[in-house]
Design a protein around this motif. Structure first.
Motif, short mmCIF file in Angstrom:
data_model
loop_
_atom_site.label_atom_id
_atom_site.label_comp_id
_atom_site.label_asym_id
_atom_site.label_seq_id
_atom_site.Cartn_x
_atom_site.Cartn_y
_atom_site.Cartn_z
N TYR A 1 0.53 -13.50 6.97
CA TYR A 1 1.54 -12.71 7.69
C TYR A 1 2.14 -13.53 8.82
O TYR A 1 3.34 -13.48 9.08
N SER A 2 1.29 -14.30 9.51
CA SER A 2 1.77 -15.14 10.61
C SER A 2 2.68 -16.25 10.12
O SER A 2 3.65 -16.63 10.80
N ILE A 3 2.39 -16.79 8.94
CA ILE A 3 3.26 -17.82 8.36
C ILE A 3 4.62 -17.22 8.04
O ILE A 3 5.67 -17.82 8.31
N GLY A 4 4.62 -16.01 7.48
CA GLY A 4 5.89 -15.33 7.23
C GLY A 4 6.63 -15.05 8.52
O GLY A 4 7.86 -15.18 8.59
N GLY A 5 5.88 -14.66 9.56
CA GLY A 5 6.50 -14.42 10.87
C GLY A 5 7.15 -15.67 11.43
O GLY A 5 8.23 -15.62 12.04
N LEU A 6 6.51 -16.83 11.21
CA LEU A 6 7.09 -18.10 11.66
C LEU A 6 8.39 -18.40 10.92
O LEU A 6 9.38 -18.82 11.53
N LEU A 7 8.40 -18.16 9.62
CA LEU A 7 9.63 -18.38 8.84
C LEU A 7 10.74 -17.45 9.29
O LEU A 7 11.90 -17.85 9.43
N GLY B 1 -3.11 -5.02 -11.05
CA GLY B 1 -4.33 -5.82 -11.10
C GLY B 1 -4.15 -7.22 -10.55
O GLY B 1 -4.64 -8.20 -11.12
N SER B 2 -3.42 -7.35 -9.44
CA SER B 2 -3.12 -8.67 -8.89
C SER B 2 -3.27 -8.66 -7.38
O SER B 2 -2.47 -8.06 -6.68
N PHE B 3 -4.31 -9.36 -6.89
CA PHE B 3 -4.44 -9.49 -5.44
C PHE B 3 -3.45 -10.50 -4.88
O PHE B 3 -3.18 -10.52 -3.68
N GLU B 4 -2.87 -11.34 -5.76
CA GLU B 4 -1.83 -12.27 -5.31
C GLU B 4 -0.60 -11.52 -4.82
O GLU B 4 0.14 -12.02 -3.97
N MET B 5 -0.38 -10.32 -5.36
CA MET B 5 0.76 -9.51 -4.91
C MET B 5 0.57 -9.06 -3.46
O MET B 5 1.55 -8.92 -2.72
N ILE B 6 -0.67 -8.85 -3.04
CA ILE B 6 -0.93 -8.51 -1.64
C ILE B 6 -0.58 -9.70 -0.75
O ILE B 6 0.03 -9.54 0.31
N ILE B 7 -0.96 -10.89 -1.19
CA ILE B 7 -0.65 -12.11 -0.42
C ILE B 7 0.86 -12.28 -0.29
O ILE B 7 1.38 -12.51 0.81
N ALA B 8 1.57 -12.15 -1.41
CA ALA B 8 3.03 -12.30 -1.39
C ALA B 8 3.66 -11.20 -0.54
O ALA B 8 4.61 -11.45 0.22
N GLY B 9 3.15 -9.98 -0.67
CA GLY B 9 3.69 -8.87 0.12
C GLY B 9 3.52 -9.07 1.61
O GLY B 9 4.41 -8.77 2.40
N ARG B 10 2.36 -9.58 2.00
CA ARG B 10 2.12 -9.87 3.42
C ARG B 10 3.05 -10.97 3.92
O ARG B 10 3.53 -10.93 5.05
N LEU B 11 3.32 -11.95 3.08
CA LEU B 11 4.24 -13.02 3.46
C LEU B 11 5.64 -12.47 3.72
O LEU B 11 6.26 -12.76 4.75
N PHE B 12 6.14 -11.65 2.79
CA PHE B 12 7.47 -11.07 2.95
C PHE B 12 7.52 -10.13 4.17
O PHE B 12 8.52 -10.10 4.89
N SER B 13 6.46 -9.37 4.39
CA SER B 13 6.42 -8.50 5.56
C SER B 13 6.44 -9.31 6.86
O SER B 13 7.04 -8.90 7.85
N GLY B 14 5.77 -10.46 6.84
CA GLY B 14 5.79 -11.32 8.01
C GLY B 14 7.18 -11.87 8.31
O GLY B 14 7.59 -11.98 9.46
N VAL B 15 7.91 -12.21 7.24
CA VAL B 15 9.29 -12.68 7.41
C VAL B 15 10.12 -11.60 8.10
O VAL B 15 10.88 -11.89 9.04
N CYS B 16 9.97 -10.37 7.64
CA CYS B 16 10.69 -9.26 8.26
C CYS B 16 10.29 -9.09 9.72
O CYS B 16 11.15 -8.95 10.59
N GLY B 17 8.98 -9.12 9.99
CA GLY B 17 8.52 -8.94 11.37
C GLY B 17 9.04 -10.01 12.31
O GLY B 17 9.52 -9.71 13.40
N GLY B 18 8.97 -11.27 11.89
CA GLY B 18 9.45 -12.36 12.74
C GLY B 18 10.94 -12.30 12.97
O GLY B 18 11.42 -12.53 14.10
#
Length: 207
Positions: free
Chosen positions: A54-60, A99-116
């Protein structure tokens, strides 16, 4: 802009509530795919990645805030921030179904982009639009909204609300609510006078 800051606070706190359920989901998914349970080190690594990305997405998002706020204006930049937020909410909300925990990772990344992005543009937009005598009061709405988002995130994560195993995907997707509010209301607001005058050379629109 307030809903963008609220979304930021909500995402910071909301991931902590279903931690055990998400880790259990990772373990079950790994077992189904590879026929063996992940080691404790792998499980810790996956969970740490989910939390920290999430923090990486926030940086972006923060890095692109300056360019987007000049290229499209403060208001449109905040509207653009809704796209990764809704995409992130959809990915996290559908992760267990797919059935994909990778989707949580990607979702957190995109949410971080929005937050930042939303956090930085909100401060610019609110400060430039506020009357001079209210500028200080309006500027602190970002901090107030973050605090409110954290509070709501912790409240939704209670076991009596959404903090149960059956509802953790709904909890992760709950950040779509403030985003939808912003998406529906922000188009009715004016653009920043400073942007109209300096970047668009629209003196009449600025006045």
């Amino acid at each position: 802009g307030i809903t963008g800051a609220f979304h930021y606070g909500l995402q910071i706190s909301i991931i902590n509530s279903p931690a055990e359920y998400i880790q259990s989901f990772i373990r079950e998914t790994w077992l189904q795919r590879y026929g063996s349970s992940p080691s404790a080190e792998v499980l810790t690594l996956m969970w740490s990645f989910i939390v920290s990305i999430y923090s990486i997405g926030g940086l972006l998002g923060s890095s692109s805030a300056g360019y987007l706020s000049v290229r499209f204006g403060r208001k449109k930049a905040m509207l653009l921030a809704n796209i990764p937020a809704l995409l992130g909410a959809a990915l996290m909300g559908l992760s267990r179904l797919c059935g994909s925990f990778e989707m949580i990772i990607a979702g957190r990344l995109f949410s971080g982009v929005c937050g930042g992005l939303a956090q930085n543009v909100h401060i610019m937009y609110a400060g430039e639009c506020a009357p001079q005598n209210l500028r200080g009061l309006i500027a602190i709405t970002a901090s107030t909204s973050i605090a409110a988002g954290k509070f709501v995130g912790f409240a939704l994560g209670l076991r009596e609300v959404l903090g149960v195993e059956a509802l953790w995907p709904v909890l992760l997707a709950a950040n779509a609510v403030p985003v939808l509010i912003q998406l529906l209301t922000l188009p009715f607001f004016p653009d920043s006078p400073r942007y109209l005058l300096i970047d668009q050379k629209d003196k009449e629109g600025c006045i």
